[in-house]
Design a protein around this motif. Structure first.
Motif, PDB file in Angstrom:
ATOM      1  N   UNK A 185      62.942  -7.758 -76.462  1.00  0.00           N
ATOM      2  CA  UNK A 185      63.955  -7.867 -77.519  1.00  0.00           C
ATOM      3  C   UNK A 185      65.284  -7.282 -77.055  1.00  0.00           C
ATOM      4  N   UNK A 186      65.228  -6.182 -76.328  1.00  0.00           N
ATOM      5  CA  UNK A 186      66.463  -5.599 -75.789  1.00  0.00           C
ATOM      6  C   UNK A 186      67.157  -6.579 -74.850  1.00  0.00           C
ATOM      7  N   UNK A 187      66.367  -7.346 -74.128  1.00  0.00           N
ATOM      8  CA  UNK A 187      66.919  -8.294 -73.159  1.00  0.00           C
ATOM      9  C   UNK A 187      67.627  -9.452 -73.850  1.00  0.00           C
ATOM     10  N   UNK A 188      67.082  -9.924 -74.973  1.00  0.00           N
ATOM     11  CA  UNK A 188      67.586 -11.172 -75.565  1.00  0.00           C
ATOM     12  C   UNK A 188      68.223 -11.021 -76.945  1.00  0.00           C
ATOM     13  N   UNK A 189      68.007  -9.894 -77.618  1.00  0.00           N
ATOM     14  CA  UNK A 189      68.517  -9.749 -78.983  1.00  0.00           C
ATOM     15  C   UNK A 189      69.563  -8.659 -79.110  1.00  0.00           C
ATOM     16  N   UNK A 190      70.002  -8.091 -78.001  1.00  0.00           N
ATOM     17  CA  UNK A 190      70.988  -7.000 -78.039  1.00  0.00           C
ATOM     18  C   UNK A 190      72.393  -7.533 -78.302  1.00  0.00           C
ATOM     19  N   UNK A 191      73.223  -6.681 -78.879  1.00  0.00           N
ATOM     20  CA  UNK A 191      74.622  -7.019 -79.108  1.00  0.00           C
ATOM     21  C   UNK A 191      75.425  -6.928 -77.813  1.00  0.00           C
ATOM     22  N   UNK A 192      74.955  -6.071 -76.919  1.00  0.00           N
ATOM     23  CA  UNK A 192      75.594  -5.927 -75.609  1.00  0.00           C
ATOM     24  C   UNK A 192      74.520  -6.046 -74.531  1.00  0.00           C
ATOM     25  N   UNK A 193      74.911  -6.410 -73.307  1.00  0.00           N
ATOM     26  CA  UNK A 193      73.923  -6.509 -72.235  1.00  0.00           C
ATOM     27  C   UNK A 193      73.199  -5.173 -72.050  1.00  0.00           C
ATOM     28  N   UNK A 194      71.880  -5.196 -72.052  1.00  0.00           N
ATOM     29  CA  UNK A 194      71.120  -3.946 -71.929  1.00  0.00           C
ATOM     30  C   UNK A 194      71.181  -3.400 -70.511  1.00  0.00           C
ATOM     31  N   UNK A 195      71.171  -2.080 -70.433  1.00  0.00           N
ATOM     32  CA  UNK A 195      71.170  -1.439 -69.124  1.00  0.00           C
ATOM     33  C   UNK A 195      70.445  -0.088 -69.246  1.00  0.00           C
ATOM     34  N   UNK A 196      69.137  -0.122 -69.541  1.00  0.00           N
ATOM     35  CA  UNK A 196      68.402   1.138 -69.739  1.00  0.00           C
ATOM     36  C   UNK A 196      68.304   1.943 -68.440  1.00  0.00           C
ATOM     37  N   UNK A 197      68.538   3.241 -68.554  1.00  0.00           N
ATOM     38  CA  UNK A 197      68.404   4.109 -67.391  1.00  0.00           C
ATOM     39  C   UNK A 197      66.940   4.278 -67.005  1.00  0.00           C
ATOM     40  N   UNK A 198      66.058   4.220 -67.984  1.00  0.00           N
ATOM     41  CA  UNK A 198      64.621   4.320 -67.733  1.00  0.00           C
ATOM     42  C   UNK A 198      63.887   3.637 -68.870  1.00  0.00           C
ATOM     43  N   UNK A 205      65.214   4.491 -76.377  1.00  0.00           N
ATOM     44  CA  UNK A 205      65.880   4.822 -77.637  1.00  0.00           C
ATOM     45  C   UNK A 205      67.393   4.820 -77.475  1.00  0.00           C
ATOM     46  N   UNK A 206      67.885   5.404 -76.401  1.00  0.00           N
ATOM     47  CA  UNK A 206      69.333   5.423 -76.165  1.00  0.00           C
ATOM     48  C   UNK A 206      69.891   4.006 -76.059  1.00  0.00           C
ATOM     49  N   UNK A 207      69.125   3.145 -75.414  1.00  0.00           N
ATOM     50  CA  UNK A 207      69.597   1.768 -75.232  1.00  0.00           C
ATOM     51  C   UNK A 207      69.545   0.984 -76.528  1.00  0.00           C
ATOM     52  N   UNK A 208      68.553   1.250 -77.369  1.00  0.00           N
ATOM     53  CA  UNK A 208      68.493   0.617 -78.690  1.00  0.00           C
ATOM     54  C   UNK A 208      69.718   1.014 -79.504  1.00  0.00           C
ATOM     55  N   UNK A 209      70.054   2.300 -79.480  1.00  0.00           N
ATOM     56  CA  UNK A 209      71.209   2.789 -80.245  1.00  0.00           C
ATOM     57  C   UNK A 209      72.531   2.247 -79.707  1.00  0.00           C
ATOM     58  N   UNK A 210      72.604   2.040 -78.399  1.00  0.00           N
ATOM     59  CA  UNK A 210      73.858   1.573 -77.796  1.00  0.00           C
ATOM     60  C   UNK A 210      74.022   0.063 -77.888  1.00  0.00           C
ATOM     61  N   UNK A 211      73.010  -0.672 -77.450  1.00  0.00           N
ATOM     62  CA  UNK A 211      73.156  -2.122 -77.281  1.00  0.00           C
ATOM     63  C   UNK A 211      72.652  -2.944 -78.463  1.00  0.00           C
ATOM     64  N   UNK A 212      71.839  -2.350 -79.347  1.00  0.00           N
ATOM     65  CA  UNK A 212      71.281  -3.111 -80.465  1.00  0.00           C
ATOM     66  C   UNK A 212      71.732  -2.504 -81.791  1.00  0.00           C
ATOM     67  N   UNK A 213      72.989  -2.058 -81.844  1.00  0.00           N
ATOM     68  CA  UNK A 213      73.426  -1.282 -82.998  1.00  0.00           C
ATOM     69  C   UNK A 213      73.279  -2.037 -84.315  1.00  0.00           C
ATOM     70  N   UNK A 214      73.384  -3.373 -84.331  1.00  0.00           N
ATOM     71  CA  UNK A 214      73.269  -4.121 -85.587  1.00  0.00           C
ATOM     72  C   UNK A 214      71.832  -4.160 -86.098  1.00  0.00           C
ATOM     73  N   UNK A 215      70.859  -3.918 -85.215  1.00  0.00           N
ATOM     74  CA  UNK A 215      69.443  -3.919 -85.615  1.00  0.00           C
ATOM     75  C   UNK A 215      68.744  -2.643 -85.135  1.00  0.00           C
ATOM     76  N   UNK A 216      69.529  -1.608 -84.898  1.00  0.00           N
ATOM     77  CA  UNK A 216      68.947  -0.408 -84.285  1.00  0.00           C
ATOM     78  C   UNK A 216      67.922   0.264 -85.194  1.00  0.00           C
ATOM     79  N   UNK A 217      68.146   0.243 -86.498  1.00  0.00           N
ATOM     80  CA  UNK A 217      67.197   0.871 -87.420  1.00  0.00           C
ATOM     81  C   UNK A 217      65.836   0.174 -87.342  1.00  0.00           C
ATOM     82  N   UNK A 218      65.862  -1.147 -87.338  1.00  0.00           N
ATOM     83  CA  UNK A 218      64.629  -1.942 -87.275  1.00  0.00           C
ATOM     84  C   UNK A 218      63.849  -1.659 -85.997  1.00  0.00           C
TER      85      UNK A 218
END
Length: 269
Positions: A185-198, A205-218
């Motif tokens: 989901x991070x790969x295809x449903x993010x608002x910004x291109x994902x780039x998780x450090x780990x 969690x950091x990447x969900x908050x950064x790149x998926x902010x419109x659906x981060x709660x879900x």
């Protein structure tokens, strides 16, 4: 004559000791059985807490409360040394745990399979291998979870601990499958291109908050549940344990759980 009478007296004198020993032996057996059962039930109840608190339906929450109420009642009877009633309550709790585990597993299975199918259509067209690997692992864990659920379904009803052990393993495997679903989901449903450090808990969690902010709660809610953590809001286990409202057990919970007549304590003189 005296010898026979003496033998009879000796035999009669043995009966109270024998009976007392039997009662003590049975009491010790029940004590150990209830003590082990309480620990087992406590583990299973707490293992469900994140799923019910984070993503459970209202029906799930009502049943979860009922389970905790019976668990509290089991504990109280155990500390009162009413072992027979305590054991009956322990088994009743396990019957309800089987229902709730099964319901939550079936619901999660459907959601995960649907999500993997949708995201998989995009992953298989990718040149990059990582999404394909995540899809493969997601389906693998899902299949293993379904196998454990099948084993539980085919375990005899009166073998609740064995059935519940398989159900717990199934739920745990579903959480593993959802971890890979989150990565897809991070790969295809993010608002910004994902780039998780780990790909550990904090990194995702950091990447969900950064790149998926419109659906981060879900997705954060699901992510926390995958690790058996409470995301936000009410911790239902703590809420129901601290205020169990045991009088509610005296009313039936639909057709799921019959009314339970709680033993009345004798008034102190």
């Amino acid at each position: 004559m005296k010898s026979a009478l003496g033998m009879l007296i000796a035999i009669l004198a043995l009966f109270p000791v024998s009976i007392s020993a039997d009662f003590a032996s049975n009491g010790a057996t029940h004590l150990v059985r209830v003590e082990k059962g309480l620990k087992f039930n406590e583990f299973l109840i707490q293992s469900l807490n994140s799923s019910v608190s984070n993503i459970g339906s209202e029906a799930d929450k009502v049943l979860y409360k009922r389970i905790i109420q019976h668990h509290v009642e089991t504990n109280q009877l155990y500390f009162q040394f009413d072992l027979e009633r305590s054991y009956a309550e322990l088994k009743r709790t396990q019957d309800l745990l089987v229902i709730l585990y099964s319901d939550m597993i079936e619901s999660s299975k459907k959601t995960i399979r649907a999500e993997l199918k949708t995201l998989g259509h995009r992953a298989i067209r990718e040149i990059e291998t990582k999404p394909k690997k995540h899809l493969e692992l997601g389906y693998r864990e899902l299949a293993a979870a379904e196998q454990k659920k099948l084993i539980a379904d085919n375990t005899r009803p009166y073998l609740q601990p064995i059935k519940l052990e398989s159900l717990y393993e199934s739920l745990k495997l579903l959480k593993q499958s959802r971890k890979y679903m989150i990565l897809l989901a991070m790969e295809y449903l993010s608002d910004f291109p994902p780039d998780p450090e780990s790909e550990d808990f904090v990194g995702i969690l950091n990447e969900i908050n950064r790149a998926m902010f419109s659906r981060k709660d879900e997705f954060a809610r699901i992510h926390f549940d995958n690790h058996f953590h409470i995301y936000s809001g009410e911790n239902l286990y703590d809420t129901f344990w601290l205020n169990p409202a045991l009088e509610e057990l005296e009313k039936p919970l639909g057709e799921i759980d019959a009314a339970y007549l709680r033993p009345r304590r004798k008034a102190k003189r």
